[in-house]
Scaffold this motif. Structure first.
Motif, PDB file in Angstrom:
ATOM      1  N   TYR A  84     -73.999  22.818  43.318  1.00 31.63           N
ATOM      2  CA  TYR A  84     -74.986  21.746  43.468  1.00 31.63           C
ATOM      3  C   TYR A  84     -74.707  20.578  42.527  1.00 31.63           C
ATOM      4  O   TYR A  84     -75.547  19.701  42.371  1.00 31.63           O
ATOM      5  N   MET A  88     -80.497  22.290  42.492  1.00 34.98           N
ATOM      6  CA  MET A  88     -80.741  21.998  43.904  1.00 34.98           C
ATOM      7  C   MET A  88     -81.577  20.721  44.047  1.00 34.98           C
ATOM      8  O   MET A  88     -81.296  19.861  44.882  1.00 34.98           O
ATOM      9  N   MET A 146     -88.269  22.085  53.545  1.00 38.19           N
ATOM     10  CA  MET A 146     -86.963  22.725  53.746  1.00 38.19           C
ATOM     11  C   MET A 146     -87.038  24.225  53.452  1.00 38.19           C
ATOM     12  O   MET A 146     -86.231  24.995  53.954  1.00 38.19           O
ATOM     13  N   GLU A 193     -79.008  20.467  52.590  1.00 37.19           N
ATOM     14  CA  GLU A 193     -80.012  21.304  53.266  1.00 37.19           C
ATOM     15  C   GLU A 193     -80.558  22.411  52.363  1.00 37.19           C
ATOM     16  O   GLU A 193     -81.453  23.150  52.761  1.00 37.19           O
ATOM     17  N   GLY A 194     -80.007  22.538  51.175  1.00 39.66           N
ATOM     18  CA  GLY A 194     -80.595  23.458  50.193  1.00 39.66           C
ATOM     19  C   GLY A 194     -80.181  24.913  50.326  1.00 39.66           C
ATOM     20  O   GLY A 194     -80.492  25.706  49.461  1.00 39.66           O
ATOM     21  N   ILE A 195     -79.491  25.262  51.375  1.00 40.03           N
ATOM     22  CA  ILE A 195     -79.103  26.668  51.572  1.00 40.03           C
ATOM     23  C   ILE A 195     -77.629  26.835  51.234  1.00 40.03           C
ATOM     24  O   ILE A 195     -76.788  26.099  51.738  1.00 40.03           O
ATOM     25  N   LEU A 196     -77.310  27.817  50.392  1.00 41.92           N
ATOM     26  CA  LEU A 196     -75.913  28.123  50.080  1.00 41.92           C
ATOM     27  C   LEU A 196     -75.370  28.997  51.213  1.00 41.92           C
ATOM     28  O   LEU A 196     -75.741  30.165  51.326  1.00 41.92           O
ATOM     29  N   ALA A 232     -74.894  22.697  51.451  1.00 39.79           N
ATOM     30  CA  ALA A 232     -75.760  23.282  50.418  1.00 39.79           C
ATOM     31  C   ALA A 232     -76.539  22.190  49.694  1.00 39.79           C
ATOM     32  O   ALA A 232     -77.739  22.312  49.455  1.00 39.79           O
ATOM     33  N   ARG A 233     -75.858  21.115  49.361  1.00 36.72           N
ATOM     34  CA  ARG A 233     -76.511  20.050  48.596  1.00 36.72           C
ATOM     35  C   ARG A 233     -77.549  19.311  49.429  1.00 36.72           C
ATOM     36  O   ARG A 233     -78.554  18.841  48.907  1.00 36.72           O
ATOM     37  N   GLU A 250     -70.232  23.163  50.796  1.00 29.31           N
ATOM     38  CA  GLU A 250     -70.838  22.559  49.607  1.00 29.31           C
ATOM     39  C   GLU A 250     -71.699  21.358  49.993  1.00 29.31           C
ATOM     40  O   GLU A 250     -72.804  21.166  49.469  1.00 29.31           O
ATOM     41  N   THR A 265     -82.373  29.229  48.092  1.00 30.62           N
ATOM     42  CA  THR A 265     -81.134  29.563  47.392  1.00 30.62           C
ATOM     43  C   THR A 265     -81.344  29.800  45.900  1.00 30.62           C
ATOM     44  O   THR A 265     -80.612  30.569  45.285  1.00 30.62           O
ATOM     45  N   TYR A 308     -74.455  34.218  48.688  1.00 30.29           N
ATOM     46  CA  TYR A 308     -74.768  34.656  47.316  1.00 30.29           C
ATOM     47  C   TYR A 308     -73.744  35.636  46.760  1.00 30.29           C
ATOM     48  O   TYR A 308     -73.613  35.777  45.556  1.00 30.29           O
TER      49      TYR A 308
END
Lengths: 457, 457
Positions: free
Chosen positions: B182, B151, B81, A382-385, A379-380, A376, B112, A422
């Motif tokens: 997020y 995001m 990013m 670097e933007g990738i889940l 994700a927050r 988590e 994402t 996802y």
């Protein structure tokens, strides 16, 4: 060496993409032990394996000497649809952590299968097609491998029968629909379409299935259907060979900017991603050219490296596959079903097991909630889940970056981000709701399954 | 112009990425009509709009003259990013179709949020943060916009309250969980947390909600909470401005290889993606420098361009928003709920409406099963599972490529692939099972809602 600022994402050009896979076994002084026939205890040769696997793939599986295998042009063209994958400089993560460490990750999630699995899927489908086969079979649990293979088979016009663990088939209908979009036939396992499936259904009515059972069904169909073979997405030497494209690209991208990593981190289930990522770096290490700290990260709930035994064992719970020498918890070991993060295999690639045994790499086990916390956070920032599997590597990369902050060391850390999460949002939901548990097997539990290891010699 | 072979994927370097957004309105001879206050019928100015939207965004909304707006460095860093997004040469699709056409698509799904929405989300969140606000509110239906905004807000440390249409909240729990990952607060709409929500719940107990209702709740919370503003993901001029990054990158990538497109195709719901993709090409067309065929693709179930009326109308079904002059089916028009492919907005961006009205672009409407047929075909050939929305553009791109095959014309076709379909698999499943319907509204149905258009002068 370039002096320009390293971009957020380093993309190789298509000309710079690898033209050959690298076989790390060629540089190993102690080769991985051969597969054994469980009936005779004898090493399995070409003729023993070709009824199950494609000829060329068996050659790759058995070849411990050839360092490079040319990647056929057709496969390289397919790779160009989703590769080169970016090597990302995690500037945002570094800043957020306030670490002097330099962090890079190789992101393999930018394709519809959502993971690195596609790298081997297309290779295996290609050789099946080249051999004039009409189709292949496989099993899938969560569905990443099945998705990847269905994409490869759709591209090449090859039939595909996927046996999907029944509980996943029911709980992950989206994965099933992706495979159907790519034209695969997907059967919940155990099914009444195979002898072994019918036997299991009779013995265990209403069972939710297991990967071991799905393997048995897929192998039965492959060996009893003319023009079919079976393919597998991890563990095998051939898979590690194909996945070396990850490490080769990573190394080329780093070299473009004169960067030499201190530490390479990857998650390890069966070993396909880790083996691929580290391959060329491990090669240098084996040849004594350069040293790297190489870390395998596994879940505490299924700790084959850190708490397993180095011994011959079955690769599947159904005990129909050959014996492989590896770090294993015993093929009867059942990872707790609460564990959502994949990497649930009781054993480990023979090649990686040998390298670990010989001291060329280390291993760490991490607990599930620590992994999702890192996921988590990542994700927050670097933007990738990230996929839960990949997040095992993120956890240790963050831990190491924090250590660097404490010691002031400017280490260069590279880790493998194998895929996206996802299709894992049920697990994320459990985490958000505080319902996620950490399961750690007892010593007695591991000892009990290890006690059941097959006797060899 | 380079003579080397065009790669499968053209990536700009980070240095080549746009440093300013392009405002197509600056080059329009006939500007889009202003927003009107529904109460007074008077054009809305800066002071009328700033209670709802951030100051800088209102300036962008109202500015029909400034051609370029510099992209702040912080936003450009965020873009790095996940951008530049690849411009893909669809070699595999061309080969499969056996067409002499050259097909390119700009793929915005490699992030994402799964779509282009992130391009405007980060801009809107940035200006909110710059203004010293503590949070923003928005509505989301399927969830792409809500995910993108969550995001962006996580990155900037901004609070976010999302009102998610209740039926989507319940049917798409995964989207909800991504937003929670997020850090967004997600409320099913209608809710009892707002006056308008409570009123609607009283009037329609058990309602599944609608986008119009979610907008009303989001606006109420934004205007009644100190330090909050409301943000919107499409339709508005400001959104088209931010989305111009898509077209600017596309044009730069094509120019790198000396390619000039004949035809540019994009799907159109509210117009954010289409407006962004075509912006710099339309600019050349408006200035008389070069001609392009520009095609908007919309669903037959919600055909604002092809069967709507060019008139002032409410942007929302709740009739709380300003009046915009646009092609509209009437704000009381309800797209059939069977339509899975998004693009369900009754109206259209004012800017695009004016351009269409003045003959600078054309529009086509396509039916749902034709769209999914194209989507599946594309997935199997190009490896990417497309969003249903994007697949409207794929449908027309394939149709045009087939026409080229018939005529022998070597046209260069560019289309926008706005996103991925990973969260749309329920619709794919319906398609696979033959349960998908094509709904086409009757002339009477459209006439009835158009008859209810507000009277303006």
């Amino acid at each position: 060496m370039s002096t320009e600022k390293i971009p957020y994402k380093i993309y190789l050009t298509e000309d710079e993409m690898p033209r050959a896979w690298y076989n790390v076994r060629a540089d190993m002084k102690v080769k991985p032990a051969p597969l054994l026939n469980p009936g005779t205890g004898k090493p399995m040769g070409f003729e023993d394996l070709t009824p199950v696997f494609c000829d060329e793939l068996v050659r790759q599986e058995l070849d411990n000497d050839t360092a490079f295998f040319e990647i056929p042009e057709h496969i390289r063209d397919f790779y160009k649809m989703y590769r080169p994958s970016p090597l990302v400089r995690a500037y945002c993560l570094e800043e957020k952590l306030q670490t002097p460490a330099k962090i890079y990750y190789k992101f393999e999630g930018n394709n519809t299968s959502g993971s690195h699995k596609l790298n081997s899927a297309i290779a295996q489908a290609y050789y099946a097609k080249e051999q004039g086969l009409t189709g292949v079979t496989t099993e899938t649990g969560a569905g990443q491998w099945g998705t990847a293979l269905s994409m490869a088979c759709a591209y090449l016009g090859l039939d595909l029968k996927v046996f999907m663990v029944k509980c996943s088939y029911e709980q992950k209908p989206f994965r099933r629909e992706v495979m159907r979009t790519y034209g695969a036939s997907v059967t919940p396992s155990p099914s009444d379409t195979t002898a072994v499936g019918r036997r299991i259904l009779e013995q265990f009515p209403g069972t939710a299935g297991s990967l071991g059972c799905a393997i048995s069904e897929a192998v039965e169909v492959a060996t009893s259907t003319p023009g079919y073979r079976y393919v597998l997405g991890s563990v095998l030497n051939q898979v590690l060979l194909h996945q070396s494209v990850i490490g080769l690209e990573t190394k080329a991208a780093l070299e473009k900017y004169g960067v030499v990593p201190d530490m390479i981190i990857g998650c390890a289930g069966g070993g396909s991603n880790l083996g691929g990522l580290i391959a060329p770096f491990m090669g240098e290490k084996l040849r004594g050219e350069r040293d790297y700290q190489i870390i395998a990260v596994e879940p505490k709930s299924c700790p084959s490296f850190t708490r397993g035994t180095f011994a011959y064992d079955f690769c599947d719970t159904g005990m129909v596959c050959p014996l492989a020498k590896m770090y294993t918890l015993g093929s009867s070991f059942m990872p707790n079903p609460d564990h959502a993060g994949g990497l649930r295999f009781h054993g480990m690639s023979s090649t990686l097991s040998q390298l670990y045994h010989d001291g060329y790499m280390e291993a760490r086990a991490v607990s599930q909630t620590d992994v999702f916390e890192a996921a988590e956070y990542f994700a927050r920032v670097e933007g990738i889940l990230p996929a839960p599997e990949s997040s095992h590597a993120i956890r240790v990369a963050i831990d190491e970056a924090i250590k660097c902050k404490e010691t002031g060391e400017e280490k260069t850390i590279v880790f493998g981000l194998t895929g996206t999460g996802y299709f894992d949002l049920v697990a994320y939901e459990k985490f958000h709701n505080g319902e996620m548990k950490n399961y750690i097997p007892s010593d007695e539990e591991i000892a009990a399954s290890v006690a059941k290891l097959p006797k060899v010699e």
